[in-house]
Design an enzyme around this catalytic site. Structure first.
Site, PDB file in Angstrom:
ATOM      1  N   ASP A 289       9.815 -21.477  14.632  1.00 55.91           N
ATOM      2  CA  ASP A 289      10.729 -20.631  14.202  1.00 55.91           C
ATOM      3  C   ASP A 289      10.327 -21.384  12.292  1.00 55.91           C
ATOM      4  OD1 ASP A 289      14.310 -20.292  13.886  1.00 55.91           O
ATOM      5  OD2 ASP A 289      12.555 -19.659  12.738  1.00 55.91           O
TER       6      ASP A 289
HETATM    7  C1  GLC Z   1      14.487 -18.083   9.738  1.00 51.97           C
HETATM    8  C2  GLC Z   1      15.291 -17.786  11.478  1.00 51.97           C
HETATM    9  C3  GLC Z   1      14.300 -16.700  12.601  1.00 51.97           C
HETATM   10  C4  GLC Z   1      14.229 -16.121  11.357  1.00 51.97           C
HETATM   11  C5  GLC Z   1      12.407 -16.711  10.998  1.00 51.97           C
HETATM   12  C6  GLC Z   1      11.670 -16.177  10.325  1.00 51.97           C
HETATM   13  O1  GLC Z   1      14.715 -19.564   9.398  1.00 51.97           O
HETATM   14  O2  GLC Z   1      15.509 -18.325  12.222  1.00 51.97           O
HETATM   15  O3  GLC Z   1      15.579 -16.116  12.939  1.00 51.97           O
HETATM   16  O4  GLC Z   1      13.141 -15.209  12.385  1.00 51.97           O
HETATM   17  O5  GLC Z   1      13.004 -17.643  10.542  1.00 51.97           O
HETATM   18  O6  GLC Z   1      12.428 -15.285   8.893  1.00 51.97           O
END
Ligand code: GLC
Length: 731
Positions: A289
């Site tokens: 993430d």
């Molecule tokens: C965010 C979220 C994740 C998302 C990623 C990219 O922090 O937790 O669900 O896909 O970053 O935006």
């Protein structure tokens, strides 16, 4: 470093294969994927490998100049981009730079958060779960994939299948509710909708199961927070939707921010390798993430970036999203022998494998089409409208005040959501544009044209204490035959980092509802939210209440069709509506308690406001006898069950039958009941339909223990449908 890289590249260069005089194997579309992967990997320098496991964000905003500038800044060797531009032309320029200016011409994998639509925005996933329409969720994802691919996005960070049971957590909006099985079924529909049956097709998009695993256990509903997950709950609740998604062929998985009993998910070898790969056979790749590798330092398991990098990669985290820790740390870790290059090779292998499977080497570019061809096609809007209408849950309908009766000639449409576009889209609105959204006011004016006049004003804001428009709203209400109050949450009150300690609407909204209800006109509340709402402050004073969630681009039309009766509400709650935040956790599949009728709050009723599976219709359905073909079952056999449901009301409707199984006595305490099957059917007025469920003991009666080993134990089981229960024996 550079000398070593050049030397290595010359050396490996000689070891590479060519399928013909000048065509290396990796460029041969006829060659098997694994041979192409190995051939390309063998040609790569360390720097090229490090860039493949790195994802940067791209197009931080929609300022065209910035995107241009950033395009120049993007290294042609970058493995992946979190790609936010909608411009196919820019995408082609960026991709062309990668393919023509890098040594090996490896295409960039462009990912984006296409959570419930790309430009056509569908209901938030929690709303989709309440529609129980698996096929339509799949269709919405197919449409999202088509719109995404025509914009340069090959990969979505969706579906989210985190089983969520605390409505204070903003991301409850983004998953499919409180039940593991429902999350799994919807997640599989999304994976198949995005990926289709062939990832190399130009309208296929790689899916990403997230957040692996246990993110929704965030204590107190706070986001990014401490999680306490027992091994039994990990296997019984959090993991099953991911296993279903992996078995359905999900191309990627995203690691979560949380820890699992002290080991962060992004450095957790047990989950990302032992479970995901060794036990489930997952051969895709795991992306972190956002900044989750760097955050291992904050989580106290890494003293510096190098240690964070080492722990994440060796645990099985293949691609580093945005924090650049892999790119900065890997060369040193490999150079000093701390990290064997083979570990990096395996991560690169997994990423290349997807790029080959998607045909990106053969078809890296997209056709540059106008928005009118790419987005919001009639079929897309139709699916968005139908899915939104099915997602909405009728919670109260006193004296059948809905659907709107013929004698209603003037409707007062009031509240902050009455003529609102942007908040109907909900969080994670992708590339949704507010101007595309049909407001509730627009929907009603179109639906009731020639039948009823719609008068409208907001009357009150989302929050604050401005009562200056109450009088005007009250006057409109008094002049009307029906009052429809469009209330709820702003889109940024749910979603990521949007935890709310109270589930109640702001006081001004509750006061406004009560004030309008006191005009004595029949009053309907439409509740637009990303989570269950504490409705105690007004529910008893209104005649009808409908949860419309955040229904997306066609939300206004969907609402209007439900109010007019053109569509009969068929939504059922995929998450419990608690009385209030303090009553949580309150979800249907709790374990059997020692004293089920005791240990309750002294100062709060025990039952939730509306239970999992609750939802009203404009018609009535009666259930016949629950029939089992026999009451004993052996391993390896299946047991057929059926029940007849009759629409004995006056209008056609759709009914979802939920089939639960319980295991009253087992070697461990089991949930009181577990959803094991559901089916939704249209039943015309006056007709009946038979619903069937074929119990498969291994699938439906077994359970995992705290190590993930499955157990199937003889004994009595109970099958339950709509309150009807029948026992059978596994012998
Ligand atoms: C965010 C979220 C994740 C998302 C990623 C990219 O922090 O937790 O669900 O896909 O970053 O935006």
């Amino acid at each position: 470093m550079m000398k070593r890289a050049i030397a290595v590249s010359l050396l490996v260069g000689s070891a590479c294969l060519c399928s013909c005089a000048d065509q290396p194997v990796y460029r041969d579309p006829e060659a098997p994927v694994e041979r192409r992967v190995e051939d390309l990997l063998a040609r790569m320098t360390l720097e090229e490998k490090v860039m493949q496991v790195t994802q940067w964000t791209y197009g931080k905003n929609m300022n065209v100049n910035n995107v241009e500038q950033e395009m120049k800044a993007v290294s042609p060797m970058i493995g992946s981009l979190l790609y936010r531009s909608t411009s196919a032309a820019f995408y082609n320029q960026v991709q062309r730079k990668a393919i023509e200016e890098s040594r090996l011409g490896i295409p960039i994998l462009c990912g984006f958060d296409v959570i419930h639509g790309y430009r056509t925005i569908f209901p938030i996933p929690l709303g989709q779960a309440c529609a129980w329409d698996v096929e339509k969720t799949g269709e919405s994802c197919r449409i999202a994939a088509r719109e995404s691919r025509l914009s340069g996005v090959h990969w979505t960070f969706s579906p989210m299948v985190d089983v969520a049971r605390d409505a204070r957590w903003g991301r409850v909006s983004e998953g499919y509710g409180e039940d593991p099985y429902l999350n799994g079924v919807m997640g599989v529909a999304a994976v198949r909708g995005y990926q289709g049956d062939d990832l190399s097709k130009s309208d296929a998009m790689a899916a990403c199961l997230k957040h692996f695993v246990g993110y929704a256990y965030s204590e107190g509903g706070r986001d990014y927070h401490y999680t306490e997950i027992s091994p039994q709950s990990l296997w019984e609740t959090a993991l099953p939707p991911f296993e279903m998604g992996v078995k359905a062929g999900a191309a990627t998985v995203m690691s979560a921010f949380n820890d699992i009993s002290g080991i962060p998910a992004s450095a957790n070898r047990y989950t990302m390798t032992e479970i995901l790969r060794d036990r489930w056979g997952f051969d895709g790749f795991v992306v972190s993430d956002w900044n989750a590798v760097e955050q291992l330092k904050a989580q106290g398991v890494a003293a510096d970036d190098a240690e964070a990098c080492l722990k994440a990669l060796t645990a099985g985290l293949d691609m580093d999203m945005v924090d650049d820790v892999y790119r900065r740390s890997l060369p040193g870790l490999i150079a000093d022998g701390t990290l064997p290059e083979e570990v990096l090779d395996e991560a690169v292998r997994r990423i290349l494998r997807l790029k080959f499977r998607m045909g990106l080497f053969e078809h890296p570019y997209v056709e540059e089409l106008p928005d009118s061809v790419r987005y919001l096609r009639p079929e897309a809007r139709a699916v968005a409208r139908e899915l939104a209408a099915e997602s909405m849950v009728l919670l109260k309908n006193k004296e059948a005040v809905l659907p709107v009766r013929g004698e209603v000639k003037r409707i007062a449409l009031l509240g902050p959501m009455a003529d609102n576009r942007v908040d109907l889209m909900g969080s994670w609105w992708g590339q949704g544009v507010a101007d595309d959204v049909v407001t509730i006011l627009e929907g009603l004016r179109a639906e009731f044209a020639g039948k009823a006049e719609i008068v409208s004003c907001a009357g009150c804001g989302f929050d604050g204490d401005d009562r200056s428009q109450f009088a005007r709203a009250r006057a409109l209400a008094r002049q009307s035959d029906l009052v429809v109050l469009c209330m709820g949450e702003k889109r940024n009150w749910s979603g990521e980092n949007a935890s709310r300690a109270s589930l109640a609407l702001p006081a001004i909204q509750e006061e406004f509802i009560r004030e309008m209800a006191r005009t004595g006109r029949p009053t309907v509340v439409l509740l637009s939210s990303g989570r269950p709402v504490d409705v105690r402050g007004f529910e008893s004073e209104v005649d009808a209440l409908m949860a419309i969630w955040q229904p997306g681009t066609e939300g206004g039309n969907a609402v209007a069709q439900l109010l007019s009766g053109k569509v009969n509400p068929s939504g059922r709650l995929a998450i419990t509506f608690p009385l209030c935040a303090e009553q949580q956790p309150v979800y249907y599949n709790r374990r059997q308690a020692a004293r089920p009728r005791s240990g309750r709050y002294q100062n709060l009723p025990h039952d939730p406001m509306y239970p999992f599976g609750y939802g009203l219709s404009y018609t009535t359905f009666s259930y016949g006898t629950l029939r089992l073909e026999r009451t004993t079952l052996h391993r390896g056999e299946r047991l057929a069950a059926e029940i007849e449901v009759t629409n004995d009301g006056t209008c056609d409707g759709k009914e979802t039958v939920l089939w639960y199984v319980s295991d009253p006595v087992a070697s461990i305490s089991r949930p009181m009941r577990e959803l094991r099957h559901f089916e939704k059917q249209s039943i015309p007025a006056g007709e009946s339909r038979v619903f069937r469920f074929e119990i498969d003991p291994e699938r439906d009666l077994s359970f995992p223990d705290a190590t993930g080993e499955r157990h199937l134990e003889n004994g009595t089981f109970v099958l339950e449908v709509n309150g009807r229960r029948v026992e059978f024996e596994l012998i």
